[in-house]
Write a protein that holds these residues in place. Structure first.
Motif, PDB file in Angstrom:
ATOM      1  N   ASP A 307       0.799  -1.221   0.000  1.00  0.00           N
ATOM      2  CA  ASP A 307       0.000   0.000   0.000  1.00  0.00           C
ATOM      3  C   ASP A 307       0.840   1.282   0.000  1.00  0.00           C
ATOM      4  OD1 ASP A 307       0.950  -0.037   2.574  1.00  0.00           O
ATOM      5  OD2 ASP A 307      -1.002  -0.306   3.533  1.00  0.00           O
ATOM      6  N   THR A 308       2.153   1.161   0.177  1.00  0.00           N
ATOM      7  CA  THR A 308       3.009   2.359   0.132  1.00  0.00           C
ATOM      8  C   THR A 308       3.540   2.634  -1.270  1.00  0.00           C
ATOM      9  OG1 THR A 308       4.929   1.002   0.735  1.00  0.00           O
ATOM     10  CG2 THR A 308       3.742   2.125   2.530  1.00  0.00           C
ATOM     11  N   PHE A 309       3.148   1.794  -2.237  1.00  0.00           N
ATOM     12  CA  PHE A 309       3.603   1.973  -3.621  1.00  0.00           C
ATOM     13  C   PHE A 309       2.412   2.100  -4.550  1.00  0.00           C
ATOM     14  CE2 PHE A 309       4.780   0.544  -7.850  1.00  0.00           C
ATOM     15  CZ  PHE A 309       5.983   1.206  -8.072  1.00  0.00           C
ATOM     16  N   SER A 310       2.449   3.099  -5.427  1.00  0.00           N
ATOM     17  CA  SER A 310       1.361   3.274  -6.403  1.00  0.00           C
ATOM     18  C   SER A 310       1.924   3.316  -7.814  1.00  0.00           C
ATOM     19  CB  SER A 310       0.577   4.559  -6.126  1.00  0.00           C
ATOM     20  OG  SER A 310       1.397   5.694  -6.307  1.00  0.00           O
ATOM     21  N   LEU A 311       1.148   2.815  -8.757  1.00  0.00           N
ATOM     22  CA  LEU A 311       1.550   2.774 -10.157  1.00  0.00           C
ATOM     23  C   LEU A 311       0.601   3.635 -10.986  1.00  0.00           C
ATOM     24  CD1 LEU A 311       3.416   1.586 -12.337  1.00  0.00           C
ATOM     25  CD2 LEU A 311       1.839  -0.362 -12.506  1.00  0.00           C
ATOM     26  N   ALA A 312       1.148   4.630 -11.662  1.00  0.00           N
ATOM     27  CA  ALA A 312       0.348   5.538 -12.492  1.00  0.00           C
ATOM     28  C   ALA A 312       0.349   5.057 -13.938  1.00  0.00           C
ATOM     29  CB  ALA A 312       0.911   6.953 -12.409  1.00  0.00           C
ATOM     30  N   ILE A 313      -0.816   5.060 -14.548  1.00  0.00           N
ATOM     31  CA  ILE A 313      -0.973   4.614 -15.940  1.00  0.00           C
ATOM     32  C   ILE A 313      -1.728   5.686 -16.713  1.00  0.00           C
ATOM     33  CG2 ILE A 313      -1.878   2.819 -17.466  1.00  0.00           C
ATOM     34  CD1 ILE A 313      -1.873   0.938 -15.027  1.00  0.00           C
ATOM     35  N   ASN A 314      -1.140   6.159 -17.799  1.00  0.00           N
ATOM     36  CA  ASN A 314      -1.785   7.180 -18.628  1.00  0.00           C
ATOM     37  C   ASN A 314      -2.897   6.563 -19.473  1.00  0.00           C
ATOM     38  OD1 ASN A 314      -0.008   9.737 -18.344  1.00  0.00           O
ATOM     39  ND2 ASN A 314       1.463   8.073 -18.637  1.00  0.00           N
ATOM     40  N   ILE A 315      -4.037   7.229 -19.521  1.00  0.00           N
ATOM     41  CA  ILE A 315      -5.130   6.794 -20.393  1.00  0.00           C
ATOM     42  C   ILE A 315      -5.595   7.972 -21.243  1.00  0.00           C
ATOM     43  CG2 ILE A 315      -5.906   4.931 -18.887  1.00  0.00           C
ATOM     44  CD1 ILE A 315      -8.188   6.779 -17.959  1.00  0.00           C
TER      45      ILE A 315
END
Length: 476
Positions: A307-315
């Motif tokens: 939960d301390t890591f997030s992954l951003a994905i462009n749409i």
């Protein structure tokens, strides 16, 4: 007398039927001619506006194909397309849209008459949907060529009310010209290409077809074929831009960035081929492929469920019109055993230009599954700050153009960053500063309590394994 009576009676019996037959034949002939005239009119006319239809337009152009020359005359051909006509139809209904098209047809005719264009050899046509075509043949001074599209746009812009409903009508015009024999199909194609290019720029634009424009269109079509090939052959892969937390020393997330193994396509940057994918209907397939690859990468990693890591994905902004997107993203997350709370979908601020209730509903539904939503390139001028409360986003990403203005010498350069940070904190939004290129920019942002940072000073885009190695090094 009886003989005379019989003679007259014989004449009457003979001539009256003949006269009746002649009259009936005459009336029938007239009726047939009238119907033929009506059929000819229907065959060459647009049923909605009464203007010439595509068939009559082509007939007129074919007649000019071999007569145009430097000595006998010139051809000016333009295509006018209404901006956002589908939106008008959706909002007010098709009957309203039909009435608007009729009004535009009358407006175009009146404007051309006011400019004495209709005194020339002219054709005015509605070829399809919201597209109108004007062809003018003869001696055409440059001043006329220059002014005709401008005046037509002005006249359409003056339409302010239809069926008692106030609205703003915008349009774009594409032009092409000939001074020598031509192919009618090519002329129609050129005018359409120029009009579509004008629409991509903004509202109420005009573009003249040129060899430069033709080259640009040809290049786009080449990119389309390369994209299709790369999708079929699975020639895309991801790299990751690490995102650092408040201290600027620890990786707390990453942004997935698309790259390709296709040698020909790799000569173009994603900033070039992604808009082409959007324009030619390939973006949904591209988005789904990127999301799937990102989920699979996270799935087989020690960072999954962290939960301390997030992954951003462009749409793409087109997903804001895709009612199936939220469920599709959630289905993928379930299949790949990904916690949606770790995923943040990024939309560019320009995506909010046509933001409506449908867009809001799609974002809200996406968030109900646990995904977060970020607004990328924030501050570039498309969003009024006061509108932030209407956009159900979680994160603002400060555009790199503002970060680059922080140079440590002129404190005024960072004022826009200060404003964005203040507003974001006011609305309880997370802030990521993009484009951090030096220690001065990082220090400035840290002192103003920015939440996260990314940029070449901290790390360039790297492979997933390289990023994992950096994270492992931080923990030792």
């Amino acid at each position: 007398m009886s003989l005379n009576h019989l003679h007259y009676e014989t004449i009457i019996r003979t001539t009256v039927p003949i006269a009746i037959t002649v009259v009936i034949s005459f009336l029938y002939t007239k009726k047939v001619e009238h119907h033929q005239t009506q059929l000819r009119h229907i065959a060459r006319s647009d049923h909605l506006t009464g203007l010439y239809n595509r068939r009559k337009l082509i007939s007129w152009l074919k007649n000019k194909e071999h007569t145009v020359s430097n000595t006998t005359g010139h051809l000016l051909f333009l295509c006018l397309g209404v901006d956002n006509f589908k939106h008008i139809n959706d909002q007010y209904g098709h009957e309203f849209g039909d009435n608007l098209l009729r009004k535009i047809a009358v407006t175009v005719e009146q404007q051309l008459a006011a400019m004495n264009i209709t005194n020339r050899d002219t054709v005015i046509s509605r070829v399809a949907g919201d597209e109108f075509v004007v062809g003018v043949y003869g001696s055409l001074p440059y001043s006329l060529v220059k002014s005709i599209s401008t005046e037509l746009l002005k006249s359409v812009n003056k339409i302010e009310c239809v069926n008692g409903i106030s609205l703003s009508v915008d349009a774009c015009v594409g032009l092409t010209a000939r001074s020598r024999p031509f192919c009618y199909e090519q002329v129609i194609k050129e005018a359409h290409i120029a009009m579509y290019e004008a629409k991509k720029v903004s509202k109420n634009q005009m573009r003249f077809y040129s060899s430069k424009l033709a080259k640009k269109v040809k290049e786009k079509l080449n990119i389309v074929e390369l994209l299709k090939s790369a999708l079929v052959n699975d020639e895309f892969y991801l790299v990751f831009m690490p995102v650092y937390g408040p201290t600027g020393h620890r990786i707390t997330g990453a942004e997935a960035l698309i790259r390709t193994h296709n040698d020909a396509l790799s000569t173009y940057t994603p900033d070039v081929y992604i808009p082409v994918a959007e324009e030619h209907g390939l973006i949904h397939q591209l988005d789904e492929m990127v999301i799937r690859k990102a989920f699979k990468t996270l799935k087989h990693s020690s960072l999954n469920q962290l939960d301390t890591f997030s992954l951003a994905i462009n749409i793409s902004s087109q997903q804001l019109k895709n009612k199936h997107f939220p469920k599709m993203a959630n289905t993928m997350a379930l299949e790949e055993e990904i916690d949606p709370n770790q995923i943040e979908f990024e939309l560019t601020e320009t995506a909010l230009v046509d933001f409506d209730q449908t867009s809001i509903d799609i974002i809200k539904q996406t968030k109900t599954y646990g995904f977060r939503v970020a607004l990328d390139d924030f501050g570039t001028g498309y969003t009024a700050f006061s509108q932030l409360q209407n956009f159900p986003v979680d994160t603002l990403k400060i555009d790199r153009s503002f970060t680059s203005n922080i140079d440590g010498k002129n404190i005024d350069q960072g004022k826009m960053v200060d404003v964005i940070l203040s507003l974001a904190h006011l609305y309880n939004l997370n802030v990521v500063a993009e484009g951090v290129e030096n220690s001065e920019q990082l220090d400035y942002l840290k002192h103003r309590h920015c939440d996260s940072y990314q940029g070449y000073y901290l790390s360039k885009p790297i492979s997933w394994h390289e990023m994992l190695a950096l994270i492992n090094h931080e923990s030792t």
